[in-house]
Design a protein around this motif. Structure first.
Motif, short mmCIF file in Angstrom:
data_model
loop_
_atom_site.label_atom_id
_atom_site.label_comp_id
_atom_site.label_asym_id
_atom_site.label_seq_id
_atom_site.Cartn_x
_atom_site.Cartn_y
_atom_site.Cartn_z
N GLU A 1 2.69 1.48 5.37
CA GLU A 1 3.87 0.86 5.97
C GLU A 1 4.71 0.08 4.96
O GLU A 1 5.94 0.12 5.01
N LEU A 2 4.05 -0.65 4.05
CA LEU A 2 4.78 -1.58 3.20
C LEU A 2 5.27 -1.00 1.87
O LEU A 2 6.30 -1.43 1.35
N ALA A 3 4.55 -0.04 1.32
CA ALA A 3 4.91 0.44 -0.03
C ALA A 3 6.29 1.06 -0.07
O ALA A 3 7.01 0.95 -1.08
N SER A 4 6.71 1.67 1.03
CA SER A 4 8.02 2.34 1.04
C SER A 4 9.19 1.38 1.20
O SER A 4 10.33 1.76 0.96
N CYS A 5 8.91 0.13 1.60
CA CYS A 5 10.00 -0.81 1.85
C CYS A 5 9.90 -2.08 1.02
O CYS A 5 10.71 -2.99 1.18
N CYS A 6 8.91 -2.14 0.13
CA CYS A 6 8.71 -3.34 -0.70
C CYS A 6 8.95 -3.01 -2.17
O CYS A 6 8.56 -1.94 -2.65
N ASP A 7 9.59 -3.93 -2.87
CA ASP A 7 9.84 -3.73 -4.30
C ASP A 7 8.57 -3.97 -5.12
O ASP A 7 8.39 -3.37 -6.19
N VAL A 8 7.70 -4.84 -4.63
CA VAL A 8 6.42 -5.13 -5.27
C VAL A 8 5.34 -5.15 -4.20
O VAL A 8 5.55 -5.72 -3.12
N VAL A 9 4.21 -4.52 -4.48
CA VAL A 9 3.06 -4.58 -3.60
C VAL A 9 1.89 -5.19 -4.37
O VAL A 9 1.56 -4.73 -5.47
N ILE A 10 1.30 -6.23 -3.78
CA ILE A 10 0.12 -6.88 -4.37
C ILE A 10 -1.10 -6.47 -3.56
O ILE A 10 -1.20 -6.76 -2.37
N VAL A 11 -2.01 -5.77 -4.20
CA VAL A 11 -3.26 -5.36 -3.55
C VAL A 11 -4.32 -6.42 -3.83
O VAL A 11 -4.49 -6.86 -4.97
N ALA B 1 1.20 3.01 -5.84
CA ALA B 1 1.93 3.51 -7.01
C ALA B 1 2.57 4.86 -6.72
O ALA B 1 3.70 5.14 -7.12
N GLU B 2 1.86 5.69 -5.98
CA GLU B 2 2.39 7.02 -5.63
C GLU B 2 3.64 6.91 -4.78
O GLU B 2 4.54 7.76 -4.84
N ALA B 3 3.73 5.81 -4.01
CA ALA B 3 4.91 5.58 -3.17
C ALA B 3 6.11 5.09 -3.97
O ALA B 3 7.22 4.99 -3.44
#
Length: 260
Positions: A25-35, A128-130
């Protein structure tokens, strides 16, 4: 571009959702994703980079991991644990670097580790793939990661994804939300502070309420007790050492490096 869904928490600068579906849900709409995978993947990444190593996250734990590590000239880590229906036990056959943080405290500088995990590494690879910028966050580097994410995102959106654990006695191994991930995510969202979605804000509130009890709570949690029962309790205090690190693990061309 995919349609915006309510699950993307539109309208907030900092958003939080769990596990693989959270990345989706978030990777496609976020500039940065923190796992966030406190026990143990992202903690291990922090410690490895702190030793001057680099980490290649792998979403597989089969022959594909061996092939990828060999092609990159990397040392492939093993779990260090044996999964049982009731939890884990230590794998005495594993020597050298493993997925466990305590196995990496004396890691040789310059080492390239290929690190496979079904939670943290898999989520990092998916994010990353997103096409988003990926950072590995944990309790150890929470404040440093929050600052870096804010700089990298600028006026954009930051997603925080606690990995969660898995129910080992379920055949489907479904997601088990875990307090160590929630506290790690909360430490990061607390440091970001502005523009939090309700999901991100509640994690921040939980972290602030826990205060200096964070190590105690994690040690006594299901995940902490699981590692203690496996004979690897040394990993828990390492993972609970809040803001002891300035490392910011940034995924660049498939490899985590410290963002200097």
């Amino acid at each position: 571009m995919s349609a915006v869904t309510v699950y993307q928490q539109e309208g907030y600068r900092v958003r939080l959702e769990w596990g693989p579906d959270g990345v989706r849900e978030l990777a496609s709409c976020c500039d940065v994703v923190i796992v966030v995978d406190v026990l143990v993947f992202t903690t291990s990444v922090d410690i490895a980079l702190g030793r001057g190593a680099r980490v290649m996250p792998l979403p597989w734990r089969d022959e594909r991991a061996d092939e990828a590590a060999r092609a990159a000239g990397a040392v492939l880590t093993r779990s260090g644990l044996v999964r049982k229906e009731s939890g884990f036990s230590s794998d005495a056959a594993v020597r050298g670097p493993s997925l466990r943080p305590s196995s990496l405290v004396d890691l040789e500088p310059g080492t390239l580790l290929a690190m496979a995990s079904p939670n943290g590494a898999t989520l990092c690879a998916a994010a990353a793939e997103a096409g988003t910028t990926v950072i590995a966050g944990c309790l150890r580097n929470a404040s440093a990661v929050a600052r870096a994410a804010a700089e990298l995102a600028g006026d954009g959106v930051i997603g925080v994804v606690p990995a969660g654990e898995r129910w080992h006695h379920h055949e489907q191994r479904t997601l088990r939300p875990s307090i160590e991930e929630y506290l790690g995510a909360g430490a990061i969202t607390s440091a970001l502070s502005d523009g939090l979605s309700p999901e991100a804000e509640l994690a921040a509130l939980a972290y602030r309420a826990a205060g200096d009890r964070v190590p105690e709570l994690i040690a006594n949690s299901v995940s902490g007790r699981e590692l203690a029962a496996a004979g690897v309790s040394a990993d828990v205090p390492l993972a609970s050492d809040v803001d002891s690190s300035k490392i910011v693990p940034l995924l660049v061309d498939g490899v985590f490096v410290d963002r200097v």
